[in-house]
Design a protein around this motif. Sequence first.
Motif, PDB file in Angstrom:
ATOM      1  N   THR A  26       8.630  19.458   0.504  1.00 25.57           N
ATOM      2  CA  THR A  26       8.822  19.012   1.720  1.00 25.57           C
ATOM      3  C   THR A  26       8.696  19.918   3.095  1.00 25.57           C
ATOM      4  OG1 THR A  26       9.793  16.760   0.373  1.00 25.57           O
ATOM      5  CG2 THR A  26      10.148  17.130   2.786  1.00 25.57           C
ATOM      6  N   SER A  28       9.296  20.303   6.880  1.00 21.51           N
ATOM      7  CA  SER A  28       9.888  19.503   7.546  1.00 21.51           C
ATOM      8  C   SER A  28       9.686  19.509   9.262  1.00 21.51           C
ATOM      9  CB  SER A  28      11.620  19.902   8.508  1.00 21.51           C
ATOM     10  OG  SER A  28      11.881  19.632   9.631  1.00 21.51           O
ATOM     11  N   GLU A  62       7.756  14.908   8.143  1.00 15.56           N
ATOM     12  CA  GLU A  62       8.319  15.513   7.166  1.00 15.56           C
ATOM     13  C   GLU A  62       6.626  15.341   6.835  1.00 15.56           C
ATOM     14  OE1 GLU A  62      11.167  14.402   5.365  1.00 15.56           O
ATOM     15  OE2 GLU A  62       9.453  13.131   3.655  1.00 15.56           O
ATOM     16  N   SER A  88       6.405  24.503  10.508  1.00 21.27           N
ATOM     17  CA  SER A  88       6.868  23.857   9.925  1.00 21.27           C
ATOM     18  C   SER A  88       8.155  24.830   9.211  1.00 21.27           C
ATOM     19  CB  SER A  88       6.234  23.122   9.035  1.00 21.27           C
ATOM     20  OG  SER A  88       5.417  23.999   8.029  1.00 21.27           O
ATOM     21  N   GLU A  91      12.759  21.789   3.773  1.00 24.40           N
ATOM     22  CA  GLU A  91      13.682  20.857   4.167  1.00 24.40           C
ATOM     23  C   GLU A  91      14.202  21.206   2.291  1.00 24.40           C
ATOM     24  OE1 GLU A  91      13.457  16.889   3.668  1.00 24.40           O
ATOM     25  OE2 GLU A  91      11.849  17.031   6.313  1.00 24.40           O
ATOM     26  N   GLN A  92      16.017  21.213   2.645  1.00 24.59           N
ATOM     27  CA  GLN A  92      16.605  21.504   1.871  1.00 24.59           C
ATOM     28  C   GLN A  92      17.668  20.592   1.122  1.00 24.59           C
ATOM     29  OE1 GLN A  92      16.359  24.977   0.942  1.00 24.59           O
ATOM     30  NE2 GLN A  92      15.534  25.707   2.453  1.00 24.59           N
TER      31      GLN A  92
END
Length: 92
Positions: A26, A28, A62, A88, A91-92
């Motif tokens: 994913t 961001s 996202e 981008s 995502e964590q």
Amino acid sequence: MKKHIAALAFALTITAPTWAAVKTVTLSVPSMHCAMCPVTVKNALSKVSGVDKVEVSLEKKEAVVTFDDAKASVDALTKATKDAGYPSSVEQ
């Protein structure tokens, strides 16, 4: 001929195969602001060799990308969005 086949069989048994794995990441993408942004991001990601599926959400800002890690990398994905004008990060 049998020596060649035996040598090939031996070589194949001692050589560890490299298996590709399907991964999902994913990203961001905070700079998406309009209805065309997700289209542009999806097109950029879809052009990366090894990408199987891309879902982009303007609301969440996202992109969820499924890819073959033997052909694509997270670095290649983030480079694709950056080159399209939408930096981008994972995502964590």
